[in-house]
Design a protein around this motif. Structure first.
Motif, short mmCIF file in Angstrom:
data_model
loop_
_atom_site.label_atom_id
_atom_site.label_comp_id
_atom_site.label_asym_id
_atom_site.label_seq_id
_atom_site.Cartn_x
_atom_site.Cartn_y
_atom_site.Cartn_z
N MET A 1 0.78 -1.12 0.02
CA MET A 1 0.00 0.06 -0.11
C MET A 1 0.88 1.27 -0.09
SD MET A 1 -3.11 -0.68 0.14
CE MET A 1 -4.05 0.58 0.54
N PRO A 2 0.46 2.37 -0.74
CA PRO A 2 1.15 3.48 -0.71
C PRO A 2 1.37 4.14 0.68
CG PRO A 2 -1.07 3.88 -1.69
CD PRO A 2 -0.87 2.29 -1.59
N ASP A 3 2.00 5.17 0.81
CA ASP A 3 2.27 5.85 2.06
C ASP A 3 1.38 6.96 2.05
OD1 ASP A 3 4.26 4.08 3.48
OD2 ASP A 3 5.78 5.03 2.55
N THR A 4 0.78 7.35 3.12
CA THR A 4 0.17 8.58 3.16
C THR A 4 0.91 9.62 3.82
OG1 THR A 4 -2.06 7.62 3.01
CG2 THR A 4 -1.89 9.95 4.07
N VAL A 5 1.52 10.53 3.32
CA VAL A 5 2.87 11.26 3.89
C VAL A 5 2.15 12.25 4.79
CG1 VAL A 5 4.96 12.49 3.50
CG2 VAL A 5 4.27 10.40 1.95
N SER A 6 2.94 12.60 5.86
CA SER A 6 2.54 13.54 6.79
C SER A 6 3.63 14.84 6.31
CB SER A 6 2.52 13.26 8.21
OG SER A 6 3.76 13.04 8.67
N THR A 7 3.20 15.99 6.79
CA THR A 7 4.22 17.20 6.78
C THR A 7 5.46 16.63 7.40
OG1 THR A 7 2.66 18.65 6.79
CG2 THR A 7 4.91 19.48 6.97
N ASP B 1 1.55 11.15 -5.28
CA ASP B 1 0.28 11.69 -5.93
C ASP B 1 -0.06 12.74 -5.03
OD1 ASP B 1 -2.20 11.81 -7.20
OD2 ASP B 1 -2.88 9.87 -6.17
N PHE B 2 -0.33 13.98 -5.19
CA PHE B 2 -0.97 15.04 -4.76
C PHE B 2 -2.48 14.89 -5.09
CE2 PHE B 2 3.64 16.32 -4.85
CZ PHE B 2 3.68 16.64 -3.58
N TRP B 3 -3.38 14.82 -4.18
CA TRP B 3 -4.63 14.63 -4.43
C TRP B 3 -5.64 15.32 -3.22
CZ3 TRP B 3 -7.90 11.55 -1.60
CH2 TRP B 3 -7.36 10.94 -0.22
N ALA B 4 -6.83 15.25 -3.30
CA ALA B 4 -8.01 15.62 -2.49
C ALA B 4 -9.07 14.53 -2.64
CB ALA B 4 -8.20 16.94 -2.42
N PRO C 1 -5.33 16.11 -9.99
CA PRO C 1 -4.24 15.53 -9.23
C PRO C 1 -2.86 15.79 -10.17
CG PRO C 1 -5.08 14.04 -10.94
CD PRO C 1 -6.17 14.99 -10.93
N ALA C 2 -1.86 15.86 -9.16
CA ALA C 2 -0.44 16.35 -9.68
C ALA C 2 0.38 15.26 -9.30
CB ALA C 2 0.15 17.80 -9.02
N VAL C 3 1.24 14.80 -10.17
CA VAL C 3 1.88 13.51 -9.90
C VAL C 3 3.30 14.08 -10.04
CG1 VAL C 3 2.58 11.23 -10.54
CG2 VAL C 3 0.25 11.90 -10.27
N LYS C 4 4.12 13.90 -9.10
CA LYS C 4 5.62 14.20 -9.26
C LYS C 4 6.56 12.98 -8.86
CE LYS C 4 4.77 18.98 -8.04
NZ LYS C 4 5.00 19.48 -9.33
N LEU C 5 7.56 12.80 -9.72
CA LEU C 5 8.62 11.93 -9.50
C LEU C 5 9.81 12.50 -8.99
CD1 LEU C 5 9.31 8.76 -10.01
CD2 LEU C 5 10.54 9.45 -12.17
N PHE C 6 10.09 11.94 -7.74
CA PHE C 6 11.36 12.59 -7.05
C PHE C 6 12.44 11.28 -7.03
CE2 PHE C 6 8.18 14.90 -5.05
CZ PHE C 6 8.76 15.87 -4.48
N VAL C 7 13.68 11.59 -7.52
CA VAL C 7 14.68 11.27 -7.56
C VAL C 7 15.88 11.99 -7.03
CG1 VAL C 7 16.51 10.09 -9.34
CG2 VAL C 7 13.91 9.99 -9.90
N ASP C 8 16.60 11.19 -6.26
CA ASP C 8 17.89 11.90 -5.46
C ASP C 8 17.41 13.34 -4.93
OD1 ASP C 8 19.43 9.83 -6.11
OD2 ASP C 8 20.11 11.06 -7.94
N GLY C 9 16.31 13.43 -4.17
CA GLY C 9 15.86 14.38 -3.39
C GLY C 9 15.15 15.70 -4.18
N ALA C 10 15.00 15.36 -5.40
CA ALA C 10 14.41 16.44 -6.42
C ALA C 10 13.47 15.90 -7.42
CB ALA C 10 15.53 17.26 -7.12
N LEU D 1 5.40 4.54 -4.11
CA LEU D 1 4.26 5.54 -4.28
C LEU D 1 3.81 5.96 -3.02
CD1 LEU D 1 1.82 6.65 -5.93
CD2 LEU D 1 0.45 4.83 -5.54
N ALA D 2 3.80 7.48 -2.78
CA ALA D 2 3.37 8.09 -1.58
C ALA D 2 2.45 9.03 -2.08
CB ALA D 2 4.56 8.84 -1.14
N LYS D 3 1.05 9.04 -1.33
CA LYS D 3 0.03 10.27 -1.40
C LYS D 3 0.13 11.48 -0.60
CE LYS D 3 -2.68 6.37 -3.43
NZ LYS D 3 -3.21 7.13 -4.58
N VAL D 4 0.02 12.58 -1.06
CA VAL D 4 -0.40 13.78 -0.15
C VAL D 4 -1.48 14.24 -0.43
CG1 VAL D 4 0.83 15.86 0.20
CG2 VAL D 4 2.22 14.16 -0.23
#
Length: 267
Positions: free
Chosen positions: A1-7, A26-29, A75-84, A54-57
């Motif tokens: 299951m994807p993580d639901t990320v907290s601040t 995955d930035f969603w609402a 939805p806005a989807v961003k791929l993070f690699v090496d912290g960016a 996968l992480a969901k915010v």
């Protein structure tokens, strides 16, 4: 299951974790219809692989992350690699399009080697860069990586191996590929076969300088031809200068020296 990320753990679970494995966020609402369409697609794809996580915010709960990453629509989807952020898209793409997007942007050994080659070119180490590019092409890179490696290697070998450079860019489109093809034609042209004209000798000097890799002299003579008879050899001097600028790069000292004079000579 994807993580639901907290601040609090976004730094650890996304930014830090992406140094080990790419993280797709995955930035969603909950109220967002397209988010409910895209979410299950991302869940299915994440379950199929260990190449990324996968992480969901929830942007309602974390508007500060939405602001931090300039998100104006979901939805806005961003791929993070090496912290960016390495790549991103907005909207509910169909599954096949998301797969293609991931294939294009996920890191691979070939892409890492290509990135090393590009860094070496920027540092001026063409020999080491060429070795990296040869390694990329000996494998089975994805299309985008392969095309970039073909093009960069062609730029590195065009003056020493014009026939090979021509083969490397065969089928490629774009200004850089066209520049390589233009230089190949000039490098293989016999100056003694040029048509008679007042600028013939100057154009021949330019070709011989180009073939000797004396780019300063080549550009000097090509610009002299442009100033006296731009139409000679089907606008060949202008095309040659543009091709040299493209292959050497705008930061090359020889290009910086001649570009202003070239620009003024066109008018």
């Amino acid at each position: 299951m994807p993580d639901t990320v907290s601040t609090f753990d976004f730094q650890q679970d996304v930014l830090a974790a992406s140094h080990q494995t790419p993280v797709l966020v995955d930035f969603w609402a909950p109220w967002c219809g397209p988010c409910r369409v895209l979410g299950p697609v991302l869940d299915r794809l994440a379950a199929e692989t260990n190449r990324w996580t996968l992480a969901k915010v929830n942007t309602d709960e974390h508007p500060e992350l939405m602001a931090q990453y300039g998100i104006r629509g979901i939805p806005a989807v961003k791929l993070f690699v090496d912290g960016a952020v390495a790549a991103e898209f907005t909207g509910a793409l169909p599954e096949h399009a998301v797969r293609a997007w991931l294939d294009e942007h996920l890191p691979s050994p070939a892409r890492r080697t290509l990135a090393e080659a590009e860094a070496l070119v920027a540092e001026g180490d063409a020999v080491a860069a060429r070795a990296r590019l040869e390694a990329v092409l000996e494998g089975t890179p994805d299309r985008a990586t392969g095309e970039t490696a073909h093009l960069l290697l062609a730029r590195l070998v065009v003056f020493e191996e014009p026939e090979r450079a021509d083969a490397l860019v065969r089928g490629l489109i774009g200004l850089e590929a066209d520049a390589v093809r233009s230089l190949v034609a000039l490098l293989l042209k016999d100056p003694d076969t040029l048509p008679d004209a007042p600028v013939r000798d100057t154009y021949a000097l330019a070709l011989r300088a180009l073939q000797a890799e004396d780019f300063d002299a080549a550009l000097t003579h090509f610009i002299q031809v442009i100033q006296r008879d731009r139409s000679y050899d089907d606008d060949g001097a202008r095309k040659a200068a543009v091709a040299l600028f493209q292959v050497l790069g705008e930061h090359d000292p020889v290009v910086q020296k001649h570009r202003p004079i070239f620009n003024m000579s066109l008018y």
